[in-house]
Design a protein around this motif. Structure first.
Motif, PDB file in Angstrom:
ATOM      1  N   GLY A 125     110.623  64.981  15.346  1.00 41.20           N
ATOM      2  CA  GLY A 125     111.932  64.768  14.742  1.00 41.20           C
ATOM      3  C   GLY A 125     112.303  63.307  14.666  1.00 41.20           C
ATOM      4  O   GLY A 125     112.944  62.868  13.704  1.00 41.20           O
ATOM      5  N   ILE A 126     111.896  62.536  15.674  1.00 37.83           N
ATOM      6  CA  ILE A 126     112.174  61.091  15.657  1.00 37.83           C
ATOM      7  C   ILE A 126     111.422  60.431  14.507  1.00 37.83           C
ATOM      8  O   ILE A 126     111.951  59.563  13.813  1.00 37.83           O
ATOM      9  CB  ILE A 126     111.775  60.460  17.007  1.00 37.83           C
ATOM     10  CG1 ILE A 126     112.663  61.000  18.121  1.00 37.83           C
ATOM     11  CG2 ILE A 126     111.892  58.935  16.934  1.00 37.83           C
ATOM     12  CD1 ILE A 126     112.292  60.519  19.506  1.00 37.83           C
ATOM     13  N   ASP A 127     110.186  60.864  14.275  1.00 33.58           N
ATOM     14  CA  ASP A 127     109.394  60.317  13.175  1.00 33.58           C
ATOM     15  C   ASP A 127     110.061  60.581  11.833  1.00 33.58           C
ATOM     16  O   ASP A 127     109.964  59.777  10.905  1.00 33.58           O
ATOM     17  CB  ASP A 127     107.992  60.928  13.162  1.00 33.58           C
ATOM     18  CG  ASP A 127     107.177  60.563  14.384  1.00 33.58           C
ATOM     19  OD1 ASP A 127     107.277  59.409  14.823  1.00 33.58           O
ATOM     20  OD2 ASP A 127     106.457  61.436  14.893  1.00 33.58           O
ATOM     21  N   PHE A 128     110.755  61.720  11.726  1.00 33.45           N
ATOM     22  CA  PHE A 128     111.357  62.126  10.460  1.00 33.45           C
ATOM     23  C   PHE A 128     112.586  61.292  10.113  1.00 33.45           C
ATOM     24  O   PHE A 128     113.210  61.505   9.081  1.00 33.45           O
ATOM     25  CB  PHE A 128     111.706  63.611  10.509  1.00 33.45           C
ATOM     26  CG  PHE A 128     111.777  64.289   9.162  1.00 33.45           C
ATOM     27  CD1 PHE A 128     111.247  63.701   8.020  1.00 33.45           C
ATOM     28  CD2 PHE A 128     112.375  65.538   9.034  1.00 33.45           C
ATOM     29  CE1 PHE A 128     111.306  64.325   6.777  1.00 33.45           C
ATOM     30  CE2 PHE A 128     112.450  66.173   7.803  1.00 33.45           C
ATOM     31  CZ  PHE A 128     111.913  65.571   6.675  1.00 33.45           C
ATOM     32  N   LEU A 129     112.931  60.344  10.954  1.00 32.46           N
ATOM     33  CA  LEU A 129     114.033  59.430  10.658  1.00 32.46           C
ATOM     34  C   LEU A 129     113.528  58.105  10.103  1.00 32.46           C
ATOM     35  O   LEU A 129     114.311  57.201   9.822  1.00 32.46           O
ATOM     36  CB  LEU A 129     114.856  59.176  11.927  1.00 32.46           C
ATOM     37  CG  LEU A 129     115.572  60.396  12.508  1.00 32.46           C
ATOM     38  CD1 LEU A 129     116.252  60.036  13.823  1.00 32.46           C
ATOM     39  CD2 LEU A 129     116.586  60.963  11.517  1.00 32.46           C
TER      40      LEU A 129
END
Length: 296
Positions: A92-96
């Motif tokens: 999820g952090i990567d998706f930011l």
């Protein structure tokens, strides 16, 4: 009097010549000075062409520029932005974070970008079906194209949306493969080629991660990934549900065989030859006017 007539005749001839230049067949400007950036600037892949296959080649500035020089009839490879979105390690952090491709086209700056969770779900990251965000707008178009438009806004669509969300479908639709960027010199229209799957159902069925959702799609279903663009102060999103056969295919047998062309209106820039012609005509009539005034 005779000299004045001659000057008018010459001027008319030059105007006709300029008119011919203006009505000549349109040529196209391509993206130049292409550079990779963004908060995940290293997360991209470059695909060149070997025969009728696309193959991964080194991530160098020269290769990035070279694979973007094609068109719909003859793509020369593509650049995949945010290439890790479909890997199991993507969080999820990567998706930011995003990866961008920026260059100049007809003298104007254009930035193309992968999508982030914020692009899809808004600043509040609302992943609810029915929310007012890009994810819902795009997904409703997606299921309508798949033949399920009657379910838009219902509990059935909610279950489809949640299934797509759960399998990482939005992440998989966020890493556009840019194959070319061209601008029509006559109309100013900027066209972007997105290399994708000619048959998304077959591609999904080949991947255990998406196989369950594949049964929901009709045979031959087409949908591109989504690209975000920023041009002349405007930011928007482009995608398509209609592909043409690219004449290429990746070594996986399913990717890059569909070309999805999306477009938006760019700033029309007069061709240098037309501008020179108009300047010449303007100079001719200015000279003619000065001579007439002196004679008077």
């Amino acid at each position: 009097m005779l000299q004045t007539i001659k000057r008018i005749a010459i001027g008319a001839s030059m105007v006709a010549g300029v008119s011919a230049l203006a009505t000549a067949p349109a040529s196209a400007a391509s993206l130049t000075n292409a550079t990779i950036g963004g908060s995940a600037a290293s997360d991209y892949l470059v695909y060149g062409v070997s025969g009728s296959q696309t193959v991964e080649i080194p991530n160098t500035p020269a290769n990035v520029q070279a694979v973007l020089d094609g068109n719909a009839a003859s793509p020369t490879g593509n650049v995949e932005l945010r290439a890790s979105t479909e890997k199991g390690t993507f969080t999820g952090i990567d998706f930011l974070k995003n990866t961008t491709l920026t260059g100049n086209i007809a003298g104007k700056s254009l930035t193309l970008s992968s999508l982030t969770a914020t692009d899809w779900f808004g600043a509040s990251l609302n992943t609810t079906y029915g929310a007012n965000n890009l994810a819902n707008k795009w997904f409703n178009e997606f299921i309508t194209k798949a033949g399920y438009g009657v379910f838009v806004g219902t509990g059935v669509a909610t279950s489809y949306f949640n299934a797509f969300l759960g399998m990482g479908g939005f992440q998989a639709s966020s890493d556009p493969n840019i194959s070319y960027v061209n601008q029509n010199d006559d109309t100013g229209l900027i066209s972007i080629g997105l290399a994708g799957h000619n048959d998304l159902k077959a591609a999904y069925a080949s991947n255990p991660k998406y196989a369950a959702f594949a049964s929901f799609l009709p045979s031959g279903f087409q949908a591109s990934e989504v690209v975000k663009y920023t041009y002349e102060g405007k930011t928007d999103y482009l995608y398509s549900f209609n592909a043409t056969n690219s004449g290429l295919v990746n070594t996986d047998g399913f990717s890059h065989n569909g070309n999805y062309e999306v477009s938006f209106q760019g700033v029309k820039v007069p061709e240098p030859s037309t501008m020179l012609g108009l300047m010449a005509v303007g100079g001719l009539f200015a000279t003619s006017k000065r001579k007439s005034q002196k004679t008077a």
